[in-house]
Scaffold this active site. Structure first.
Site, PDB file in Angstrom:
ATOM      1  N   ASP A 107       0.912  -1.140   0.076  1.00  0.00           N
ATOM      2  CA  ASP A 107       0.053   0.119  -0.017  1.00  0.00           C
ATOM      3  C   ASP A 107       0.882   1.322  -0.094  1.00  0.00           C
ATOM      4  O   ASP A 107       1.796   1.385   0.956  1.00  0.00           O
ATOM      5  CB  ASP A 107      -0.924   0.043   1.233  1.00  0.00           C
ATOM      6  CG  ASP A 107      -2.107   1.120   1.209  1.00  0.00           C
ATOM      7  OD1 ASP A 107      -1.727   2.110   0.186  1.00  0.00           O
ATOM      8  OD2 ASP A 107      -2.937   0.864   1.944  1.00  0.00           O
ATOM      9  N   GLU A 136      28.513  13.767   2.601  1.00  0.00           N
ATOM     10  CA  GLU A 136      28.931  12.304   2.788  1.00  0.00           C
ATOM     11  C   GLU A 136      28.792  11.492   1.450  1.00  0.00           C
ATOM     12  O   GLU A 136      28.948  10.172   1.376  1.00  0.00           O
ATOM     13  CB  GLU A 136      28.076  11.318   3.967  1.00  0.00           C
ATOM     14  CG  GLU A 136      26.645  11.357   3.577  1.00  0.00           C
ATOM     15  CD  GLU A 136      25.813  10.580   4.767  1.00  0.00           C
ATOM     16  OE1 GLU A 136      25.808   9.364   4.460  1.00  0.00           O
ATOM     17  OE2 GLU A 136      25.516  11.212   5.641  1.00  0.00           O
ATOM     18  N   CYS A 190      25.390  12.896   8.189  1.00  0.00           N
ATOM     19  CA  CYS A 190      24.407  14.043   8.050  1.00  0.00           C
ATOM     20  C   CYS A 190      24.785  15.264   9.057  1.00  0.00           C
ATOM     21  O   CYS A 190      24.174  16.105   8.763  1.00  0.00           O
ATOM     22  CB  CYS A 190      23.155  13.480   7.952  1.00  0.00           C
ATOM     23  SG  CYS A 190      22.743  12.188   7.084  1.00  0.00           S
ATOM     24  N   THR A 203      13.507   5.933   1.161  1.00  0.00           N
ATOM     25  CA  THR A 203      13.944   7.160   1.825  1.00  0.00           C
ATOM     26  C   THR A 203      15.460   7.750   0.916  1.00  0.00           C
ATOM     27  O   THR A 203      16.062   8.645   1.629  1.00  0.00           O
ATOM     28  CB  THR A 203      14.585   6.850   3.182  1.00  0.00           C
ATOM     29  OG1 THR A 203      15.705   5.969   3.255  1.00  0.00           O
ATOM     30  CG2 THR A 203      13.182   6.387   3.975  1.00  0.00           C
ATOM     31  N   HIS A 247      17.005  17.253  11.970  1.00  0.00           N
ATOM     32  CA  HIS A 247      17.517  16.308  10.833  1.00  0.00           C
ATOM     33  C   HIS A 247      16.532  15.481  10.096  1.00  0.00           C
ATOM     34  O   HIS A 247      15.579  14.756  10.914  1.00  0.00           O
ATOM     35  CB  HIS A 247      18.773  15.348  11.152  1.00  0.00           C
ATOM     36  CG  HIS A 247      18.934  14.293  10.326  1.00  0.00           C
ATOM     37  ND1 HIS A 247      19.437  14.763   8.882  1.00  0.00           N
ATOM     38  CD2 HIS A 247      19.326  12.906  10.351  1.00  0.00           C
ATOM     39  CE1 HIS A 247      19.614  13.730   8.047  1.00  0.00           C
ATOM     40  NE2 HIS A 247      19.523  12.517   8.776  1.00  0.00           N
ATOM     41  N   LYS A 297       8.196  12.386  15.295  1.00  0.00           N
ATOM     42  CA  LYS A 297       8.663  11.597  16.170  1.00  0.00           C
ATOM     43  C   LYS A 297       9.537  12.125  17.140  1.00  0.00           C
ATOM     44  O   LYS A 297       9.426  12.198  18.428  1.00  0.00           O
ATOM     45  CB  LYS A 297       9.108  10.130  15.679  1.00  0.00           C
ATOM     46  CG  LYS A 297       9.522   9.095  16.902  1.00  0.00           C
ATOM     47  CD  LYS A 297      10.009   7.857  16.277  1.00  0.00           C
ATOM     48  CE  LYS A 297       8.935   6.986  15.527  1.00  0.00           C
ATOM     49  NZ  LYS A 297       9.344   5.717  14.948  1.00  0.00           N
ATOM     50  N   SER A 310      24.741  10.004  11.717  1.00  0.00           N
ATOM     51  CA  SER A 310      25.096   8.494  12.428  1.00  0.00           C
ATOM     52  C   SER A 310      26.473   8.399  12.542  1.00  0.00           C
ATOM     53  O   SER A 310      27.223   8.975  11.968  1.00  0.00           O
ATOM     54  CB  SER A 310      24.345   7.770  11.245  1.00  0.00           C
ATOM     55  OG  SER A 310      22.752   7.766  11.219  1.00  0.00           O
TER      56      SER A 310
END
Length: 388
Positions: free
Chosen positions: A29, A79, A111, A152, A233, A242, A309
């Protein structure tokens, strides 16, 4: 004297894949992407585009205003470097016609490095207030086909002028940092695509936010309630939402979920249709806030959370300057985004598989970009760029 961001401009490719087409091929979906991670489209670079051409296109409007001799330093954050030794910024230096007296350096830490570049630029300007520092962040987010990270992907570049008495955002000197050696996302030299532990990376992102915020509170008098907007970010837009709810819980905020969403939603609009741009993503989010917020932002305070990261994180703050709206490039950005061309899934695969050669031969690049600058070829391991 204040120091901060005087002008901001971004660029992305003229090609994009709508994630409904990816979902169709994967037989899932499309709402898993549209709502689940908050992404609708992802930019795909043309064969003759890379971090150098995107960076030069992003920076060109700034250079056209101040002139090539005005820049004392270029800091190029990426990066997705094109060379293990030579800075991508040196190519950009030539394409933009900058003075030989201008220093150039490339920075890398996943990042995060654009934020390091901004802080270093602010320090240089504080030492010599008449100088202007050009900070560029440019990246192409790539993951293996068929992996959770595929949706992504994206590409983009952002260019910012760091000056004294800036016209957009005055940055505060106090920052909160957190560094921790973890393996949540990485790309060894022998790979063209990144490796990521998605759930672990989300966990580390939120933990780093907590630690960076706690350090910020140790050095700054500002509290959560002093901020009207927040830029995070943006590996995908749901991550910012979130993260903001997480920070609100840490601070025992009484704001409703709806009010919390209002503090971040204007920063997400461009990312939703461009996709991940690694070092550039948070600052494209800032451009999105400045150009799309329907309220006057003059005097409003913005909290910034930058995460790279591996990992390095920083929380810092800034205040939007009165009259900022006169110095934006919103119309140009909107025209660029509206003029993009959608590609089919088959065309997406062609773009994805158009990687740089490694044999040292003479290779020309297919024309595809609508930007001012393009990579015309790679000959004997040398990259050749031109202005169109």
């Amino acid at each position: 004297m204040s120091v901060g961001i005087d002008e901001i401009s971004f660029y992305t490719s003229n090609y994009f894949l709508d994630l409904k087409n990816l979902a169709m091929v994967q037989e899932i979906d499309a709402e898993k992407y549209y709502q689940g991670i908050g992404q609708e489209k992802m930019g795909m670079p043309a064969p003759d585009e890379d971090v150098v051409t995107m960076a030069a296109n992003a920076a060109l409007p700034l250079i056209e205003r101040v002139g090539p001799d005005a820049i004392s330093t270029v800091m190029f954050a990426t990066e997705t470097g094109v060379d293990q030794s030579k800075s991508a910024g040196v190519y950009v230096h030539r394409l933009l016609g900058l003075t030989p007296k201008c220093r150039v350096v490339e920075l890398k830490q996943a990042c995060y490095s654009a934020t390091a570049a901004i802080q270093m630029g602010c320090a240089l300007v504080a030492r010599q207030p008449d100088k202007k520092v050009l900070v560029i962040a440019s990246d192409v987010a790539r993951y293996d086909l068929g992996t959770p990270g595929e949706a992504t992907q994206g590409c983009g570049a952002v260019a910012m002028l760091i000056t004294a008495n800036p016209r957009l955002v005055e940055l505060d000197p106090e920052v909160g940092n957190h560094t921790e050696d973890v393996m949540d996302f990485w790309r060894p030299n022998y790979r063209s695509t990144a490796l990521v532990d998605g759930k672990y990376s989300t966990k580390i992102y939120l933990q780093s936010l907590k630690h960076a915020w706690e350090h910020f509170r140790e050095v700054s008098s500002l509290a959560f309630t002093d901020f009207q907007h927040f830029c995070y970010h943006l590996p995908f837009t749901r991550m910012a939402q979130k993260a903001h709810k997480h920070l609100a819980r840490i601070n025992h905020s009484a704001l409703t979920p709806e009010l919390l969403d209002l503090q971040v939603e204007d920063t997400l609009l461009y990312n939703r249709i461009i996709g991940n741009s690694y070092t550039a993503s948070m600052y494209i989010g800032l451009a999105s806030l400045l150009e799309n917020c329907k309220q006057n932002l003059a005097g409003k305070r913005v909290g910034f959370f930058s995460y790279g990261s591996g990992s390095v994180a920083e929380f810092f703050s800034g205040k939007i300057v009165s009259g900022y709206e006169k110095y934006l490039h919103g119309d140009r950005h909107q025209s660029m985004l509206e003029a993009r061309s959608e590609v089919s899934y088959e065309e997406y695969l062609e773009l994805y598989n158009d990687t740089d050669p490694v044999d040292g031969g003479v290779h020309t690049k297919t024309e595809g970009t609508t930007g001012r600058f393009r990579l015309v070829g790679i000959s004997h391991h040398k990259r050749e760029y031109i202005s169109c």
